[in-house]
Design a protein around this motif. Structure first.
Motif, PDB file in Angstrom:
ATOM      1  N   LYS A  27       0.827  -1.205   0.000  1.00 12.75           N
ATOM      2  CA  LYS A  27       0.000   0.000   0.000  1.00 12.75           C
ATOM      3  C   LYS A  27       0.862   1.255   0.000  1.00 12.75           C
ATOM      4  O   LYS A  27       0.530   2.252  -0.648  1.00 12.75           O
ATOM      5  CB  LYS A  27      -0.919  -0.016   1.216  1.00 12.75           C
ATOM      6  CG  LYS A  27      -1.915   1.115   1.264  1.00 12.75           C
ATOM      7  CD  LYS A  27      -2.832   0.983   2.472  1.00 12.75           C
ATOM      8  CE  LYS A  27      -3.839   2.134   2.515  1.00 12.75           C
ATOM      9  NZ  LYS A  27      -4.736   2.009   3.699  1.00 12.75           N
ATOM     10  N   ALA A  28       1.989   1.229   0.736  1.00 12.33           N
ATOM     11  CA  ALA A  28       2.882   2.380   0.767  1.00 12.33           C
ATOM     12  C   ALA A  28       3.535   2.617  -0.590  1.00 12.33           C
ATOM     13  O   ALA A  28       3.698   3.769  -1.022  1.00 12.33           O
ATOM     14  CB  ALA A  28       3.952   2.181   1.838  1.00 12.33           C
ATOM     15  N   LEU A  29       3.896   1.547  -1.282  1.00 10.46           N
ATOM     16  CA  LEU A  29       4.471   1.701  -2.619  1.00 10.46           C
ATOM     17  C   LEU A  29       3.439   2.228  -3.608  1.00 10.46           C
ATOM     18  O   LEU A  29       3.740   3.048  -4.475  1.00 10.46           O
ATOM     19  CB  LEU A  29       5.021   0.355  -3.097  1.00 10.46           C
ATOM     20  CG  LEU A  29       6.279  -0.149  -2.385  1.00 10.46           C
ATOM     21  CD1 LEU A  29       6.609  -1.557  -2.829  1.00 10.46           C
ATOM     22  CD2 LEU A  29       7.450   0.781  -2.639  1.00 10.46           C
ATOM     23  N   GLU A  30       2.208   1.738  -3.502  1.00 13.02           N
ATOM     24  CA  GLU A  30       1.149   2.215  -4.392  1.00 13.02           C
ATOM     25  C   GLU A  30       0.860   3.701  -4.172  1.00 13.02           C
ATOM     26  O   GLU A  30       0.599   4.435  -5.125  1.00 13.02           O
ATOM     27  CB  GLU A  30      -0.112   1.386  -4.169  1.00 13.02           C
ATOM     28  CG  GLU A  30      -1.274   1.766  -5.075  1.00 13.02           C
ATOM     29  CD  GLU A  30      -0.985   1.525  -6.545  1.00 13.02           C
ATOM     30  OE1 GLU A  30      -1.577   2.243  -7.380  1.00 13.02           O
ATOM     31  OE2 GLU A  30      -0.164   0.639  -6.860  1.00 13.02           O
ATOM     32  N   SER A  31       0.921   4.136  -2.905  1.00 12.81           N
ATOM     33  CA  SER A  31       0.699   5.557  -2.623  1.00 12.81           C
ATOM     34  C   SER A  31       1.806   6.423  -3.188  1.00 12.81           C
ATOM     35  O   SER A  31       1.601   7.608  -3.470  1.00 12.81           O
ATOM     36  CB  SER A  31       0.584   5.767  -1.112  1.00 12.81           C
ATOM     37  OG  SER A  31       1.806   5.454  -0.469  1.00 12.81           O
ATOM     38  N   GLN A  32       2.998   5.874  -3.353  1.00 14.68           N
ATOM     39  CA  GLN A  32       4.098   6.614  -3.958  1.00 14.68           C
ATOM     40  C   GLN A  32       3.858   6.855  -5.442  1.00 14.68           C
ATOM     41  O   GLN A  32       4.271   7.870  -5.996  1.00 14.68           O
ATOM     42  CB  GLN A  32       5.407   5.845  -3.750  1.00 14.68           C
ATOM     43  CG  GLN A  32       6.638   6.487  -4.349  1.00 14.68           C
ATOM     44  CD  GLN A  32       7.122   7.666  -3.529  1.00 14.68           C
ATOM     45  OE1 GLN A  32       6.760   7.820  -2.372  1.00 14.68           O
ATOM     46  NE2 GLN A  32       7.949   8.504  -4.141  1.00 14.68           N
ATOM     47  N   LEU A  33       3.169   5.916  -6.086  1.00 10.68           N
ATOM     48  CA  LEU A  33       2.950   6.003  -7.528  1.00 10.68           C
ATOM     49  C   LEU A  33       1.507   6.271  -7.908  1.00 10.68           C
ATOM     50  O   LEU A  33       1.203   6.378  -9.099  1.00 10.68           O
ATOM     51  CB  LEU A  33       3.371   4.674  -8.183  1.00 10.68           C
ATOM     52  CG  LEU A  33       4.812   4.230  -7.940  1.00 10.68           C
ATOM     53  CD1 LEU A  33       5.013   2.815  -8.443  1.00 10.68           C
ATOM     54  CD2 LEU A  33       5.792   5.178  -8.594  1.00 10.68           C
ATOM     55  N   LYS A  34       0.641   6.374  -6.913  1.00  8.97           N
ATOM     56  CA  LYS A  34      -0.796   6.417  -7.197  1.00  8.97           C
ATOM     57  C   LYS A  34      -1.212   7.743  -7.816  1.00  8.97           C
ATOM     58  O   LYS A  34      -0.454   8.719  -7.866  1.00  8.97           O
ATOM     59  CB  LYS A  34      -1.587   6.208  -5.909  1.00  8.97           C
ATOM     60  CG  LYS A  34      -1.532   7.388  -4.956  1.00  8.97           C
ATOM     61  CD  LYS A  34      -2.396   7.155  -3.728  1.00  8.97           C
ATOM     62  CE  LYS A  34      -2.373   8.366  -2.805  1.00  8.97           C
ATOM     63  NZ  LYS A  34      -3.225   8.173  -1.624  1.00  8.97           N
ATOM     64  N   CYS A  35      -2.473   7.803  -8.245  1.00  2.00           N
ATOM     65  CA  CYS A  35      -3.050   9.014  -8.810  1.00  2.00           C
ATOM     66  C   CYS A  35      -3.385   9.989  -7.699  1.00  2.00           C
ATOM     67  O   CYS A  35      -3.951   9.604  -6.678  1.00  2.00           O
ATOM     68  CB  CYS A  35      -4.312   8.683  -9.593  1.00  2.00           C
ATOM     69  SG  CYS A  35      -4.039   7.486 -10.917  1.00  2.00           S
ATOM     70  N   GLU A  36      -3.058  11.239  -7.905  1.00  2.00           N
ATOM     71  CA  GLU A  36      -3.352  12.287  -6.941  1.00  2.00           C
ATOM     72  C   GLU A  36      -4.453  13.176  -7.496  1.00  2.00           C
ATOM     73  O   GLU A  36      -4.410  13.595  -8.653  1.00  2.00           O
ATOM     74  CB  GLU A  36      -2.110  13.124  -6.654  1.00  2.00           C
ATOM     75  CG  GLU A  36      -0.977  12.318  -6.031  1.00  2.00           C
ATOM     76  CD  GLU A  36       0.240  13.166  -5.815  1.00  2.00           C
ATOM     77  OE1 GLU A  36       0.208  14.346  -6.225  1.00  2.00           O
ATOM     78  OE2 GLU A  36       1.222  12.657  -5.251  1.00  2.00           O
ATOM     79  N   CYS A  37      -5.458  13.470  -6.659  1.00  2.00           N
ATOM     80  CA  CYS A  37      -6.573  14.315  -7.082  1.00  2.00           C
ATOM     81  C   CYS A  37      -6.171  15.774  -7.019  1.00  2.00           C
ATOM     82  O   CYS A  37      -5.680  16.247  -6.000  1.00  2.00           O
ATOM     83  CB  CYS A  37      -7.786  14.079  -6.194  1.00  2.00           C
ATOM     84  SG  CYS A  37      -8.436  12.399  -6.321  1.00  2.00           S
ATOM     85  N   ARG A  38      -6.365  16.500  -8.101  1.00  2.28           N
ATOM     86  CA  ARG A  38      -6.025  17.915  -8.154  1.00  2.28           C
ATOM     87  C   ARG A  38      -7.164  18.690  -8.820  1.00  2.28           C
ATOM     88  O   ARG A  38      -7.962  18.137  -9.575  1.00  2.28           O
ATOM     89  CB  ARG A  38      -4.730  18.151  -8.944  1.00  2.28           C
ATOM     90  CG  ARG A  38      -3.500  17.488  -8.329  1.00  2.28           C
ATOM     91  CD  ARG A  38      -2.284  17.782  -9.158  1.00  2.28           C
ATOM     92  NE  ARG A  38      -1.104  17.095  -8.646  1.00  2.28           N
ATOM     93  CZ  ARG A  38       0.088  17.161  -9.225  1.00  2.28           C
ATOM     94  NH1 ARG A  38       0.266  17.855 -10.329  1.00  2.28           N
ATOM     95  NH2 ARG A  38       1.108  16.506  -8.700  1.00  2.28           N
ATOM     96  N   LEU A  39      -7.193  19.997  -8.577  1.00  2.00           N
ATOM     97  CA  LEU A  39      -8.159  20.883  -9.229  1.00  2.00           C
ATOM     98  C   LEU A  39      -7.456  21.606 -10.362  1.00  2.00           C
ATOM     99  O   LEU A  39      -6.406  22.206 -10.171  1.00  2.00           O
ATOM    100  CB  LEU A  39      -8.715  21.895  -8.225  1.00  2.00           C
ATOM    101  CG  LEU A  39      -9.662  21.328  -7.160  1.00  2.00           C
ATOM    102  CD1 LEU A  39     -10.043  22.429  -6.194  1.00  2.00           C
ATOM    103  CD2 LEU A  39     -10.904  20.736  -7.789  1.00  2.00           C
TER     104      LEU A  39
END
Length: 376
Positions: free
Chosen positions: A171-183
């Motif tokens: 889960k920590a590795l996925e959060s490093q590469l995951k999609c980030e929500c932005r406006l």
């Protein structure tokens, strides 16, 4: 007859004995004797025993004030708020209130103006794109992921057959590469898993996603610095592509567990960003991982993705205001041949010109260490 009376009075006056005149020496003696008598009397008074009234200490205690009624307190409060006799509000006349309000208004207006002037001078003298003075250590540090318990050091300890033991690392590795929500503004957005709103859209912005990298960044020539100093200071700089798929089996695209379920864990290494820094002085900085405590055979072969170097094309970094779409390059390290059950202390280092990786005071300067133990 008058003559006789006169002569008789004269004889009486002559017969009266004349009083002796006091001498200066005798006056001084009398004065000294009087002072000594006063001192003796004071001493006698001090040594006299105290009377019973003096020993009654209760008489010296302050007498308690009479309790005031609620009606009296309310009357006093009303008088304090407004005294009709003196025409005072809260103990001050109208003139006094005017003067004190004028004084504090002028004081705070002056302080606000002085603060605003200082801030204007400060913002005028510095650049928002590059610091005027840089006190950071120029050799870069290195961080790793996953790091779920930094307080007690980097610790990777799990059993391959127990999903609950390695789920937190994946889960920590996925959060490093995951999609980030932005406006983002509607004109700048591409409908990529988008949800339309009134004046903007919320997109799932995957920074390392291959599609996003192709759309935003450019392909650069490997092995050389991507210099953009000829542009204006406020101009936006281009960034080189770093695709998530280049991390191979450590990308989490093929294996969602990042190899933890098969006992072949992955870690991600990242070099800290330093504004304007050119690492390696023309030579790419490479990464090595070895056993610091333990047997080298227990660690086995180490694999690096996409390579064991931080390519020069991702440098220099121009700051987040100018390098808007910049994504830090990563080096994935995979341990495919770990000896199960072995407790290893592994250290990964940066190697290159100008790199410091053996600092006794900063364990993250050019290197990172972690404990690794994999069970069946």
């Amino acid at each position: 007859m008058e003559a006789e009376n006169t002569s008789g009075r004269a004889e009486e006056l002559q017969l009266e004995p004349s009083a002796p005149k006091p001498r200066a020496g005798s006056m001084h003696k009398h004065h000294v004797l009087a002072e000594s008598l006063e001192v003796e009397q004071e001493g006698l008074v001090e040594h006299q025993p105290l009377e019973q009234d003096d020993l009654n200490f209760e008489r010296w205690k302050p007498k308690p004030k009479p309790k005031r009624t609620l009606h009296e307190k309310i009357d006093d409060l009303k008088t304090y708020l407004w005294n009709p006799e003196t025409k005072e509000f809260m103990g001050r006349s109208g003139k006094s209130w005017s003067l004190i309000l004028f004084f504090y208004s002028a004081l705070y207006i002056f302080l606000a103006a002085m603060f605003a002037g200082c801030m204007c001078c400060l913002m005028w003298s510095i650049s928002p794109y590059a610091p005027t003075y840089n006190d950071r250590v120029m050799p870069p540090g290195m961080t790793m992921s996953p790091h779920v318990d930094v307080v007690h050091g980097f610790e990777i300890h799990f059993n391959a057959s127990d999903r609950s033991s390695w789920k937190k690392y994946a889960k920590a590795l996925e959060s490093q590469l995951k999609c980030e929500c932005r406006l983002r503004a509607a004109s700048e957005c591409v409908l990529y898993n988008a949800q339309k709103l009134t004046d903007c859209v919320v997109i799932h912005d995957c920074a390392y996603d291959d599609t996003v990298q192709k759309r935003r960044n450019i392909e650069c020539k490997q092995g050389t610095y991507f210099m953009q100093d000829n542009l204006e200071e406020s101009a936006e700089r281009k960034a080189c592509q770093f695709k998530r798929s280049s991390l191979g089996p450590c990308s989490g695209m093929e294996q969602k567990d990042f190899g933890y379920a098969s006992g072949k864990p992955c870690i991600l290494l990242k070099m800290n960003r330093i504004l304007g820094y050119l690492p390696g002085q023309g030579t790419p900085v490479n990464v090595t991982c070895a056993v610091k405590k333990g047997m080298l055979e227990e660690l086995g072969e180490v694999e690096f993705y996409p390579k064991n170097i931080f390519d020069l094309m991702y440098y220099p970094y121009y700051g987040k205001l100018r390098h808007v779409n910049y994504t830090s390059p990563l080096v994935a390290v995979r341990f495919p041949n770990l000896q199960l059950g072995s407790y290893l202390h592994v250290q990964c280092k940066l190697n290159g010109k100008g790199i410091i990786n053996d600092s006794p005071t900063d364990r993250f300067l050019g290197s990172v260490s972690f404990n690794l133990q994999v069970g069946a």
